[in-house]
Enzyme design. Structure first.
Site, PDB file in Angstrom:
ATOM      1  N   GLY A 185       0.814  -1.211   0.000  1.00 62.60           N
ATOM      2  CA  GLY A 185       0.000   0.000   0.000  1.00 62.60           C
ATOM      3  C   GLY A 185       0.851   1.266   0.000  1.00 62.60           C
ATOM      4  CB  THR A 186       3.899   2.179   1.890  1.00 59.41           C
ATOM      5  OG1 THR A 186       3.289   1.917   3.156  1.00 59.41           O
ATOM      6  CG2 THR A 186       4.833   3.373   2.007  1.00 59.41           C
ATOM      7  CG  ASN A 236      -5.714   3.558   9.024  1.00 58.19           C
ATOM      8  OD1 ASN A 236      -6.069   4.574   8.440  1.00 58.19           O
ATOM      9  ND2 ASN A 236      -4.672   3.540   9.823  1.00 58.19           N
ATOM     10  CD  GLN A 258      -7.189  -0.910   6.979  1.00 54.76           C
ATOM     11  OE1 GLN A 258      -7.957  -1.857   7.190  1.00 54.76           O
ATOM     12  NE2 GLN A 258      -5.960  -0.874   7.475  1.00 54.76           N
ATOM     13  CB  SER A 265      -1.975  -3.323   1.098  1.00 53.75           C
ATOM     14  OG  SER A 265      -1.052  -4.049   1.875  1.00 53.75           O
ATOM     15  CG  HIS A 281      -0.127  -6.671   4.983  1.00 49.84           C
ATOM     16  ND1 HIS A 281      -0.314  -6.272   6.274  1.00 49.84           N
ATOM     17  CD2 HIS A 281       0.262  -5.565   4.311  1.00 49.84           C
ATOM     18  CE1 HIS A 281      -0.030  -4.983   6.386  1.00 49.84           C
ATOM     19  NE2 HIS A 281       0.321  -4.529   5.198  1.00 49.84           N
ATOM     20  CB  THR A 283      13.429  -9.430 -10.220  1.00 51.71           C
ATOM     21  OG1 THR A 283      14.567  -9.183 -11.046  1.00 51.71           O
ATOM     22  CG2 THR A 283      12.989 -10.873 -10.357  1.00 51.71           C
ATOM     23  CB  CYS A 331       1.330   2.642  10.287  1.00 56.73           C
ATOM     24  SG  CYS A 331       0.859   1.365   9.144  1.00 56.73           S
TER      25      CYS A 331
HETATM   26  C1  LIG Z   1      -5.229   3.054   4.856  1.00 58.33           C
HETATM   27  C2  LIG Z   1      -3.857   2.488   4.702  1.00 58.33           C
HETATM   28  N1  LIG Z   1      -3.097   2.900   3.674  1.00 58.33           N
HETATM   29  C3  LIG Z   1      -1.862   2.403   3.479  1.00 58.33           C
HETATM   30  C4  LIG Z   1      -1.321   1.460   4.325  1.00 58.33           C
HETATM   31  C5  LIG Z   1       0.069   0.939   4.074  1.00 58.33           C
HETATM   32  O1  LIG Z   1       0.006  -0.336   3.451  1.00 58.33           O
HETATM   33  P1  LIG Z   1       1.270  -1.329   3.481  1.00 58.33           P
HETATM   34  O2  LIG Z   1       1.379  -1.831   4.886  1.00 58.33           O
HETATM   35  O3  LIG Z   1       0.925  -2.403   2.515  1.00 58.33           O
HETATM   36  O4  LIG Z   1       2.449  -0.529   3.050  1.00 58.33           O
HETATM   37  C6  LIG Z   1      -2.072   1.008   5.427  1.00 58.33           C
HETATM   38  C7  LIG Z   1      -1.511   0.034   6.390  1.00 58.33           C
HETATM   39  O5  LIG Z   1      -1.883  -0.031   7.536  1.00 58.33           O
HETATM   40  C8  LIG Z   1      -3.387   1.523   5.599  1.00 58.33           C
HETATM   41  O6  LIG Z   1      -4.155   1.125   6.612  1.00 58.33           O
END
Ligand SMILES: Cc1ncc(COP(=O)(O)O)c(C=O)c1O
Length: 384
Positions: free
Chosen positions: A70-71, A150, A179, A199, A201, A237, A326
């Site tokens: 996600g990041t 989140n 989310q 994302s 996970h 890769t 986070c």
């Molecule tokens: C709303 C939101 N955006 C982005 C992310 C970041 O995703 P990733 O952990 O896959 O980098 C999160 C992770 O908690 C999230 O809740």
């Protein structure tokens, strides 16, 4: 009994996801760029996973780019949009409750001359659109808003925001759907979203894998330069096991969506009811109805520090969160709950329970029992 209620931080990977990934590590470990059979096999597996993610969003496979999560998807989308449209303008509109993977990108762009406006939220974390009229101007190049918050679970009015595209199509609309993906049906093309981040996970897939939907009508430059993998937007890769895992998780999430959602709703309502009946002095910070995703419930227990309760529950193998994972290791109060106007003591007492299809009513009885005992004993100590 172990009860995992921190599914917004990350989820337990499905067994089918793990099995598919093991097969990939043990047998199908070719590099998708290799010309021989093992390379072609890896390429085919990526193609199938891309199809699974594309289908889940109702978009073409070629509009899906795999990233490291996600990041990275958020960074690629926002830096990319800012770069692509920098000659058109410098106004970016986002919200005060975005994840740091959006807010910190915006802050970095602000330092480089972008003019970022932050939409406020109501007391349940719902983005208020009245200021959008004021902030939106001919220099607006990007609106970036999360689909589901989140920490509170609030579903944001992305359809309303997309309406601005009809009056002015010069800007890109990015949605951080980390989310909501795998938990709600999302159709970016029907809504009018240009860029959408997901994302792996968060939907019982692996960590370190994500995807970015990029509508074929728009163009953004890459963040990473290299061997031109992923249509040149994301060189490097390919993480084949991760991609396979995400493809498998996406298929599983959307095949059983309705049943899973109904079960999660039932579990969440049961816990809310139990807490209301058995624990005094609480504030339910999330919406209790369909304005909130059923996977998240944020509650403040007054006179208690969420962190103390978290560790008490941990003794009973119950895992919850005080805020977003986070940022919960950093000092300071949650920017989301602050933006929602909660008092410091309400923020300090906030606990996030986040659910998945693996949770049960039996588990909630266990949680209620320990929650009641934990809160009573903390409150007793605090009164002394
Ligand atoms: C709303 C939101 N955006 C982005 C992310 C970041 O995703 P990733 O952990 O896959 O980098 C999160 C992770 O908690 C999230 O809740």
């Amino acid at each position: 009994m172990q009860v995992y209620l921190d599914n917004s931080a990350t989820t337990r990977p499905h067994k089918e996801v793990i099995d598919a990934m093991i097969g990939c590590y043990e047998t199908h470990y070719g590099n998708a760029s290799s010309l021989h059979r093992m390379g072609i096999q890896a390429e085919k597996m990526i193609k199938d996973a891309r199809n699974s993610v594309g289908q889940s969003l109702n978009v073409s496979d070629s509009e899906i780019i795999f990233t490291s999560g996600g990041t990275e998807s958020n960074n690629t989308a926002i830096f990319g949009a800012a770069e692509a449209l920098k000659r058109t303008g410098n106004r970016i509109i986002t919200s005060a409750i975005e994840h740091p993977a959006v807010l910190n990108v915006c802050k970095s762009l602000e330092q480089n001359g972008m003019d970022v406006k932050y939409l406020n939220v109501n007391d349940k974390g719902l983005i208020q659109l009245d200021a959008l009229e004021e902030y939106f101007n001919e220099k607006t190049i990007l609106i970036s808003v999360m689909h589901v918050n989140n920490e509170l679970g609030t579903i944001q009015p992305i359809e309303e925001i997309a309406k601005y595209k009809k009056s002015c199509s010069k800007f890109y609309f990015h949605v951080d759907a980390v989310q909501s993906y795998g938990k709600m049906k999302i159709s970016p093309k029907t809504i009018g979203i240009d860029l959408l981040s997901v994302s792996g996970h968060k939907l019982h897939g692996p960590k370190g894998i994500g995807a970015l939907f990029i509508d074929k009508s728009i163009h953004i430059p890459p963040l990473l330069y290299g061997g031109l993998q992923e249509y040149g937007i994301r060189s490097g890769t390919e993480n084949v096991p991760g991609i396979i895992g995400l493809g498998q998780a996406a298929a599983m999430a959307y095949n059983n969506l309705e049943t899973d959602i109904n079960n999660i709703k039932h579990v969440r309502s049961y816990l809310i009811q139990g807490i209301k009946e058995e624990i005094k002095d609480i504030r339910i910070n999330s919406y209790e109805d369909d304005r909130c995703i059923p996977h998240i419930l944020n509650i403040s227990f007054m006179g208690i520090r969420g962190e103390v309760l978290l560790h008490m529950l941990e003794q009973a193998e119950i895992y919850v969160s005080t805020g977003s994972a986070c940022s919960s290791k950093k000092k300071g109060l949650s920017h989301v709950l602050k933006a929602a106007g909660l008092s410091n003591s309400e923020i300090e007492g906030a606990v996030r329970f986040s659910f998945s299809k693996y949770n049960s009513i039996e588990e909630m009885d266990y949680v209620l029992d320990h929650l009641k005992k934990g809160i009573n004993s903390i409150r007793k100590i605090m009164r002394k």
